[in-house]
Design a protein around this motif. Structure first.
Motif, short mmCIF file in Angstrom:
data_model
loop_
_atom_site.label_atom_id
_atom_site.label_comp_id
_atom_site.label_asym_id
_atom_site.label_seq_id
_atom_site.Cartn_x
_atom_site.Cartn_y
_atom_site.Cartn_z
N UNK A 1 6.18 -3.95 4.52
CA UNK A 1 5.82 -4.10 3.11
C UNK A 1 5.15 -2.91 2.47
N UNK A 2 4.93 -1.83 3.23
CA UNK A 2 4.30 -0.66 2.65
C UNK A 2 5.27 0.08 1.74
N UNK A 3 4.71 0.77 0.75
CA UNK A 3 5.50 1.65 -0.11
C UNK A 3 5.46 3.04 0.52
N UNK A 4 6.53 3.42 1.21
CA UNK A 4 6.53 4.63 2.03
C UNK A 4 7.26 5.77 1.31
N UNK A 5 6.57 6.87 1.14
CA UNK A 5 7.15 8.08 0.55
C UNK A 5 7.23 9.15 1.63
N UNK A 6 8.41 9.74 1.78
CA UNK A 6 8.68 10.65 2.89
C UNK A 6 8.97 12.05 2.38
N UNK B 1 0.84 -1.21 0.00
CA UNK B 1 0.00 0.00 0.00
C UNK B 1 0.87 1.26 0.00
N UNK B 2 0.38 2.30 -0.65
CA UNK B 2 1.11 3.57 -0.76
C UNK B 2 0.84 4.45 0.46
N UNK B 3 1.88 4.74 1.23
CA UNK B 3 1.74 5.54 2.45
C UNK B 3 2.62 6.78 2.33
N UNK C 1 -1.06 10.25 -5.04
CA UNK C 1 -1.45 8.85 -5.19
C UNK C 1 -1.47 8.05 -3.91
N UNK C 2 -1.22 8.67 -2.77
CA UNK C 2 -1.12 7.91 -1.53
C UNK C 2 -2.49 7.36 -1.10
N UNK C 3 -2.46 6.16 -0.54
CA UNK C 3 -3.67 5.56 -0.01
C UNK C 3 -3.88 5.93 1.45
#
Length: 440
Positions: free
Chosen positions: A349-354, A317-319, A382-384
């Motif tokens: 397993x998250x797709x983390x954008x900081x 998931x996109x976080x 696009x973050x969930x």
């Protein structure tokens, strides 16, 4: 008097610049040549509001310079401030005094005239008395060298203000001569009415760790109550406001959230526990273990809310994570609860954008596998799920409308309790804030 400052990290660089601002000639020493090269050009290797300008001004004026040479420092300065780090020993609670001991020994080897060594580092009680004996034993014959302790009370983000207009000064001294020397150093600060406490070594050492232990306890106290309001309902901010009106308690540091971090509070309360255990009075500070435990549980709460909002599993998931420094107006990510949460989500397993206004580079040095971007819009795109983990002003100004077209889903966690939850929920967001009951 000519002043040296040993160690040019956060504490040392700030103190050196502050002494130059007070009118002294100052030399800062560090064993890291690259750091000294940058500081000699007036370049600050970390973020602290107002400090870079102060260093630049006094490097250019010639009042402030930097070196790696103890011989130069020992021959030149009359007062030597020691501001090196005392990190937590790896795998233990105690403070590592390697750098303090080395700094004092190196000074004693190179001091060639009467001088005063002044400790500013945060150390376990008893350190100053031990070092004072070492100074008396190791000082070169024919010169008079003594030791005093002058703890620092800097807040990251306000370090220049706290150096030049502190809320108090504490001198731990063993004789009147050393007290008068410190009074001369701080004359301009004392002249504006700054309270001064003159005391013994042990009390001076304990003042700093006691202050940090109290602040940590206050933060964990309100966070413990937030666990209750998260379960039964209610609003932790209103509860804190009501408590804050009691003048015996006050509102500051009663902000429930993801918990405290940084290079001071966590390590200092652990070092205090270790030291009192050595002294045989560990029961006096047993409560600090609970303070630490409450603090760390706040990170678990953030993970739980993320999992709940994303249907029980964050994998793939996109976080978007907004903020990874331990507090705003700093680039410090040491023991940062925000960075810890971001890293744990990635490991799950998250797709983390900081995105952090100042902390991306330091965070990337510790957790390079996270995706770091240069703007809030890029992080949210696009973050969930969007998570506010450090309360920078840029994030506190967010509105439901400002993000709605960027995110992939309208899910938001306010882990610092700085946004209007009712407004976000009314705008159709799935919104969770610490200290409020969340119904998935």
């Amino acid at each position: 008097m000519k002043i040296s400052v040993i160690g040019t990290g956060y504490l040392g660089a700030t103190h050196a610049a502050g002494m130059a601002e007070l009118g002294f000639e100052v030399i800062g020493l560090d064993v890291d040549p690259a750091k000294i090269e940058r500081l000699s050009q007036g370049i600050l290797p970390f973020h602290e509001p107002g400090l870079s300008e102060l260093i630049q001004r006094h490097v250019e004026s010639g009042r402030l310079r930097f070196t790696t040479d103890y011989t130069e420092v020992g021959e030149w300065a009359d007062v030597h401030f020691v501001g090196v780090g005392t990190p937590q020993i790896s795998g233990q609670y105690g403070a590592d005094l390697t750098y303090v001991n080395a700094a004092v020994d190196s000074l004693l080897e190179h001091i060639t005239k009467d001088a005063l060594i002044v400790g500013k580092s945060t150390v376990p009680v008893g350190t100053a008395a031990r070092l004072s004996e070492r100074v008396a034993e190791k000082a070169k014959e024919g010169i008079e060298v003594s030791l005093a302790w002058n703890p620092e009370f800097l807040r990251e983000g306000f370090a220049v203000e706290d150096t030049l207009t502190p809320d108090r000064l504490v001198f731990g001294v063993s004789n009147e001569r050393d007290e008068q020397t410190l009074r001369s150093v701080y004359a301009k600060i004392l002249d504006i009415g700054t309270p001064l406490i003159v005391t013994d070594f042990e009390t001076a050492e304990l003042v700093k760790v006691a202050a940090n232990a109290f602040l940590a306890t206050k933060i964990s106290f309100i966070n413990a109550f937030s666990e209750v309001t998260e379960t039964v309902g209610g609003d932790i901010r209103t509860l804190a406001d009501a408590l804050g009106h009691d003048t015996r308690i006050g509102r500051r540091f009663l902000n429930a959230g993801i918990g405290f971090g940084g290079g001071c509070l966590p390590k200092d309360i652990r070092a205090l526990q270790a030291r009192v255990s050595e002294l045989g009075v560990d029961r006096a500070m047993n409560f600090l273990a609970d303070v630490d435990d409450v603090n760390l549980r706040r990170r678990d709460r953030a993970i739980y809310l993320a999992e709940t909002m994303l249907g029980g599993d964050v994998k793939g998931r996109e976080v978007a994570v907004l903020g990874v420094t331990f507090k705003p107006e700093s680039d410090d990510v040491r023991d940062s609860p925000a960075l810890d949460v971001a890293a744990r989500l990635h490991e799950m397993g998250a797709e983390v954008t900081v995105y952090d206004p100042q902390g991306n580079a330091n965070a990337a040095g510790r957790f390079p596998r996270l995706n770091y971007v240069d703007s809030l819009a890029e992080a949210a795109r696009g973050s969930e799920l969007t998570m506010l983990l450090t309360e920078w002003n840029e994030f506190k100004a967010l509105t439901p409308q400002s993000l709605k077209n960027d995110v992939g889903a309208h899910r938001f966690i306010d882990a610092r309790n700085v946004l209007d939850a009712d407004a976000w929920e009314a705008a159709g967001w799935d919104f969770a804030a610490f200290g409020r009951k969340y119904d998935a």
